[in-house]
Design a protein around this motif. Structure first.
Motif, PDB file in Angstrom:
ATOM      1  N   LYS A 124       0.834  -1.204   0.000  1.00  0.00           N
ATOM      2  CA  LYS A 124       0.000   0.000   0.000  1.00  0.00           C
ATOM      3  C   LYS A 124       0.870   1.256   0.000  1.00  0.00           C
ATOM      4  O   LYS A 124       2.090   1.187   0.148  1.00  0.00           O
ATOM      5  CB  LYS A 124      -0.918   0.001   1.222  1.00  0.00           C
ATOM      6  CG  LYS A 124      -1.883  -1.175   1.267  1.00  0.00           C
ATOM      7  CD  LYS A 124      -2.708  -1.154   2.552  1.00  0.00           C
ATOM      8  CE  LYS A 124      -3.618  -2.368   2.648  1.00  0.00           C
ATOM      9  NZ  LYS A 124      -4.393  -2.376   3.922  1.00  0.00           N
ATOM     10  N   ARG A 125       0.211   2.414  -0.161  1.00  0.00           N
ATOM     11  CA  ARG A 125       0.906   3.692  -0.069  1.00  0.00           C
ATOM     12  C   ARG A 125       0.227   4.520   1.017  1.00  0.00           C
ATOM     13  O   ARG A 125      -0.972   4.366   1.274  1.00  0.00           O
ATOM     14  CB  ARG A 125       0.870   4.449  -1.404  1.00  0.00           C
ATOM     15  CG  ARG A 125       1.499   3.675  -2.537  1.00  0.00           C
ATOM     16  CD  ARG A 125       1.451   4.441  -3.835  1.00  0.00           C
ATOM     17  NE  ARG A 125       2.544   5.399  -3.918  1.00  0.00           N
ATOM     18  CZ  ARG A 125       2.903   6.025  -5.029  1.00  0.00           C
ATOM     19  NH1 ARG A 125       2.259   5.816  -6.148  1.00  0.00           N
ATOM     20  NH2 ARG A 125       3.888   6.877  -5.039  1.00  0.00           N
ATOM     21  N   TYR A 126       1.015   5.410   1.633  1.00  0.00           N
ATOM     22  CA  TYR A 126       0.440   6.267   2.670  1.00  0.00           C
ATOM     23  C   TYR A 126       1.155   7.613   2.680  1.00  0.00           C
ATOM     24  O   TYR A 126       2.384   7.666   2.717  1.00  0.00           O
ATOM     25  CB  TYR A 126       0.555   5.637   4.065  1.00  0.00           C
ATOM     26  CG  TYR A 126      -0.096   6.501   5.126  1.00  0.00           C
ATOM     27  CD1 TYR A 126      -1.446   6.412   5.373  1.00  0.00           C
ATOM     28  CD2 TYR A 126       0.654   7.459   5.830  1.00  0.00           C
ATOM     29  CE1 TYR A 126      -2.057   7.221   6.321  1.00  0.00           C
ATOM     30  CE2 TYR A 126       0.052   8.282   6.772  1.00  0.00           C
ATOM     31  CZ  TYR A 126      -1.312   8.163   7.008  1.00  0.00           C
ATOM     32  OH  TYR A 126      -1.916   8.981   7.916  1.00  0.00           O
ATOM     33  N   VAL A 127       0.356   8.678   2.655  1.00  0.00           N
ATOM     34  CA  VAL A 127       0.884  10.033   2.802  1.00  0.00           C
ATOM     35  C   VAL A 127       0.125  10.708   3.933  1.00  0.00           C
ATOM     36  O   VAL A 127      -1.113  10.717   3.936  1.00  0.00           O
ATOM     37  CB  VAL A 127       0.733  10.856   1.502  1.00  0.00           C
ATOM     38  CG1 VAL A 127       1.201  12.290   1.734  1.00  0.00           C
ATOM     39  CG2 VAL A 127       1.518  10.216   0.367  1.00  0.00           C
ATOM     40  N   ASP A 128       0.874  11.248   4.894  1.00  0.00           N
ATOM     41  CA  ASP A 128       0.252  11.959   6.003  1.00  0.00           C
ATOM     42  C   ASP A 128      -0.659  13.064   5.465  1.00  0.00           C
ATOM     43  O   ASP A 128      -0.270  13.823   4.565  1.00  0.00           O
ATOM     44  CB  ASP A 128       1.347  12.581   6.884  1.00  0.00           C
ATOM     45  CG  ASP A 128       0.768  13.403   8.004  1.00  0.00           C
ATOM     46  OD1 ASP A 128       0.326  12.821   8.997  1.00  0.00           O
ATOM     47  OD2 ASP A 128       0.776  14.645   7.862  1.00  0.00           O
ATOM     48  N   PRO A 129      -1.888  13.178   5.965  1.00  0.00           N
ATOM     49  CA  PRO A 129      -2.836  14.173   5.442  1.00  0.00           C
ATOM     50  C   PRO A 129      -2.325  15.612   5.492  1.00  0.00           C
ATOM     51  O   PRO A 129      -2.574  16.393   4.568  1.00  0.00           O
ATOM     52  CB  PRO A 129      -4.068  13.991   6.333  1.00  0.00           C
ATOM     53  CG  PRO A 129      -3.978  12.587   6.822  1.00  0.00           C
ATOM     54  CD  PRO A 129      -2.518  12.302   6.973  1.00  0.00           C
ATOM     55  N   GLU A 130      -1.616  15.980   6.557  1.00  0.00           N
ATOM     56  CA  GLU A 130      -1.115  17.353   6.648  1.00  0.00           C
ATOM     57  C   GLU A 130      -0.037  17.615   5.594  1.00  0.00           C
ATOM     58  O   GLU A 130       0.050  18.709   5.034  1.00  0.00           O
ATOM     59  CB  GLU A 130      -0.572  17.630   8.047  1.00  0.00           C
ATOM     60  CG  GLU A 130      -1.655  17.738   9.102  1.00  0.00           C
ATOM     61  CD  GLU A 130      -1.103  18.209  10.437  1.00  0.00           C
ATOM     62  OE1 GLU A 130       0.038  18.710  10.470  1.00  0.00           O
ATOM     63  OE2 GLU A 130      -1.820  18.077  11.446  1.00  0.00           O
ATOM     64  N   ILE A 131       0.793  16.622   5.338  1.00  0.00           N
ATOM     65  CA  ILE A 131       1.816  16.767   4.302  1.00  0.00           C
ATOM     66  C   ILE A 131       1.151  16.887   2.936  1.00  0.00           C
ATOM     67  O   ILE A 131       1.559  17.697   2.098  1.00  0.00           O
ATOM     68  CB  ILE A 131       2.800  15.586   4.341  1.00  0.00           C
ATOM     69  CG1 ILE A 131       3.661  15.673   5.612  1.00  0.00           C
ATOM     70  CG2 ILE A 131       3.672  15.556   3.092  1.00  0.00           C
ATOM     71  CD1 ILE A 131       4.599  14.509   5.813  1.00  0.00           C
ATOM     72  N   ALA A 132       0.107  16.085   2.709  1.00  0.00           N
ATOM     73  CA  ALA A 132      -0.615  16.166   1.436  1.00  0.00           C
ATOM     74  C   ALA A 132      -1.252  17.544   1.255  1.00  0.00           C
ATOM     75  O   ALA A 132      -1.199  18.131   0.174  1.00  0.00           O
ATOM     76  CB  ALA A 132      -1.680  15.077   1.376  1.00  0.00           C
ATOM     77  N   ALA A 133      -1.837  18.078   2.328  1.00  0.00           N
ATOM     78  CA  ALA A 133      -2.460  19.402   2.259  1.00  0.00           C
ATOM     79  C   ALA A 133      -1.423  20.480   1.979  1.00  0.00           C
ATOM     80  O   ALA A 133      -1.657  21.409   1.199  1.00  0.00           O
ATOM     81  CB  ALA A 133      -3.202  19.705   3.558  1.00  0.00           C
ATOM     82  N   SER A 134      -0.251  20.352   2.611  1.00  0.00           N
ATOM     83  CA  SER A 134       0.831  21.307   2.369  1.00  0.00           C
ATOM     84  C   SER A 134       1.280  21.272   0.927  1.00  0.00           C
ATOM     85  O   SER A 134       1.544  22.308   0.302  1.00  0.00           O
ATOM     86  CB  SER A 134       2.010  20.991   3.298  1.00  0.00           C
ATOM     87  OG  SER A 134       3.117  21.808   3.008  1.00  0.00           O
ATOM     88  N   ALA A 135       1.353  20.071   0.360  1.00  0.00           N
ATOM     89  CA  ALA A 135       1.772  19.939  -1.036  1.00  0.00           C
ATOM     90  C   ALA A 135       0.773  20.600  -1.972  1.00  0.00           C
ATOM     91  O   ALA A 135       1.150  21.254  -2.957  1.00  0.00           O
ATOM     92  CB  ALA A 135       1.931  18.464  -1.386  1.00  0.00           C
ATOM     93  N   LEU A 136      -0.512  20.458  -1.663  1.00  0.00           N
ATOM     94  CA  LEU A 136      -1.540  21.048  -2.516  1.00  0.00           C
ATOM     95  C   LEU A 136      -1.525  22.572  -2.447  1.00  0.00           C
ATOM     96  O   LEU A 136      -1.891  23.253  -3.413  1.00  0.00           O
ATOM     97  CB  LEU A 136      -2.922  20.536  -2.098  1.00  0.00           C
ATOM     98  CG  LEU A 136      -3.209  19.066  -2.409  1.00  0.00           C
ATOM     99  CD1 LEU A 136      -4.525  18.633  -1.781  1.00  0.00           C
ATOM    100  CD2 LEU A 136      -3.246  18.845  -3.924  1.00  0.00           C
ATOM    101  N   SER A 137      -1.072  23.111  -1.300  1.00  0.00           N
ATOM    102  CA  SER A 137      -1.061  24.568  -1.137  1.00  0.00           C
ATOM    103  C   SER A 137       0.180  25.212  -1.749  1.00  0.00           C
ATOM    104  O   SER A 137       0.251  26.422  -1.891  1.00  0.00           O
ATOM    105  CB  SER A 137      -1.139  24.938   0.346  1.00  0.00           C
ATOM    106  OG  SER A 137       0.048  24.561   1.018  1.00  0.00           O
ATOM    107  N   GLY A 138       1.166  24.411  -2.104  1.00  0.00           N
ATOM    108  CA  GLY A 138       2.402  24.952  -2.652  1.00  0.00           C
ATOM    109  C   GLY A 138       2.234  25.439  -4.080  1.00  0.00           C
ATOM    110  O   GLY A 138       1.345  25.007  -4.811  1.00  0.00           O
ATOM    111  N   SER A 139       3.106  26.340  -4.493  1.00  0.00           N
ATOM    112  CA  SER A 139       3.043  26.857  -5.855  1.00  0.00           C
ATOM    113  C   SER A 139       3.706  25.887  -6.824  1.00  0.00           C
ATOM    114  O   SER A 139       4.619  25.150  -6.469  1.00  0.00           O
ATOM    115  CB  SER A 139       3.730  28.229  -5.929  1.00  0.00           C
ATOM    116  OG  SER A 139       5.061  28.140  -5.460  1.00  0.00           O
ATOM    117  N   ALA A 140       3.220  25.882  -8.053  1.00  0.00           N
ATOM    118  CA  ALA A 140       3.791  25.010  -9.080  1.00  0.00           C
ATOM    119  C   ALA A 140       5.197  25.479  -9.431  1.00  0.00           C
ATOM    120  O   ALA A 140       5.469  26.685  -9.475  1.00  0.00           O
ATOM    121  CB  ALA A 140       2.906  25.014 -10.311  1.00  0.00           C
ATOM    122  N   CYS A 141       6.074  24.547  -9.690  1.00  0.00           N
ATOM    123  CA  CYS A 141       7.453  24.898 -10.029  1.00  0.00           C
ATOM    124  C   CYS A 141       7.531  25.366 -11.478  1.00  0.00           C
ATOM    125  O   CYS A 141       7.142  24.627 -12.389  1.00  0.00           O
ATOM    126  CB  CYS A 141       8.363  23.691  -9.821  1.00  0.00           C
ATOM    127  SG  CYS A 141      10.078  24.019 -10.262  1.00  0.00           S
TER     128      CYS A 141
END
Length: 203
Positions: A124-141
């Motif tokens: 399986k795969r697992y990403v901490d929800p807060e880390i996922a939320a932080s990634a979504l809030s980041g600007s595109a490179c």
């Protein structure tokens, strides 16, 4: 009898690595086969032991955990769990593209960590929800892969000539890439560009 999960642990902070190894060894189905302090040692140990799961610190010399993860998964049949104190926004995208199966903050309770290790070992795969939320809030490179390569080397090398040599490029070519990066990021120095890319998790 339940199959044992073999674990390689890599973290350059000795106290944290020792504490984490001790906690993992309390689990009946876990076997910590190696604990090491840097990426080069992690690669060698992974090739030697072929662990079920490698737990890697994100900020780990000589490059970082993402580079180490990429090298490990390209040569060993294993699963990677990345842990970090602070997940910069763009880092999650880099880790997933490097073949990482899980991402957790170091503040994760030991019971949760153990369960995630078991889940990852099971495919399986697992990403901490807060880390996922932080990634979504980041600007595109806005930078190309080659421009990011130049910034990574610029962060490690003293001069542009050294960076050019490490990348097997002409110094003029590297200067052109740096000029493009400065324009895209609206900064005036290479150091500012490296800092911005680091803060965003692009490198």
């Amino acid at each position: 009898m339940k199959a044992r999960i073999t674990i390689l642990l890599a973290d350059d902070e000795h106290l944290i690595r020792g504490a984490l190894a001790a906690l993992l060894r309390l689990e009946d189905d876990f076997d910590v086969v190696a604990d090491v302090a840097d990426g080069a040692e992690a690669l060698r140990a992974a090739q030697q032991h072929s662990p079920t799961v490698c737990i890697l610190d994100l900020e780990m010399p000589p490059t970082d955990g993402v580079d180490t993860a990429q090298r490990i998964v390209s040569s060993v049949d294993t699963r990677i769990l990345m842990v970090t104190r602070h997940a910069r926004p763009g880092v999650l995208r880099r880790t997933l593209s490097a073949g990482v199966s899980g991402f957790l903050p170091k503040s994760t309770p030991s019971e949760k960590l153990a369960q995630v290790v078991r889940d990852i070992a099971a495919g399986k795969r697992y990403v901490d929800p807060e880390i996922a939320a932080s990634a979504l809030s980041g600007s595109a490179c806005p930078l190309s892969d080659r421009e990011l390569d130049v910034l990574r080397e610029s962060a490690q090398q003293t001069t542009l000539a050294d960076a050019a040599a490490a990348l097997h490029l002409a110094p003029g070519t590297v200067r052109n890439y740096v000029s493009s990066v400065l324009a895209k990021l609206h900064v005036s120095t290479r150091q500012e560009a490296v800092q911005r890319a680091w803060d965003e998790g692009w490198i």
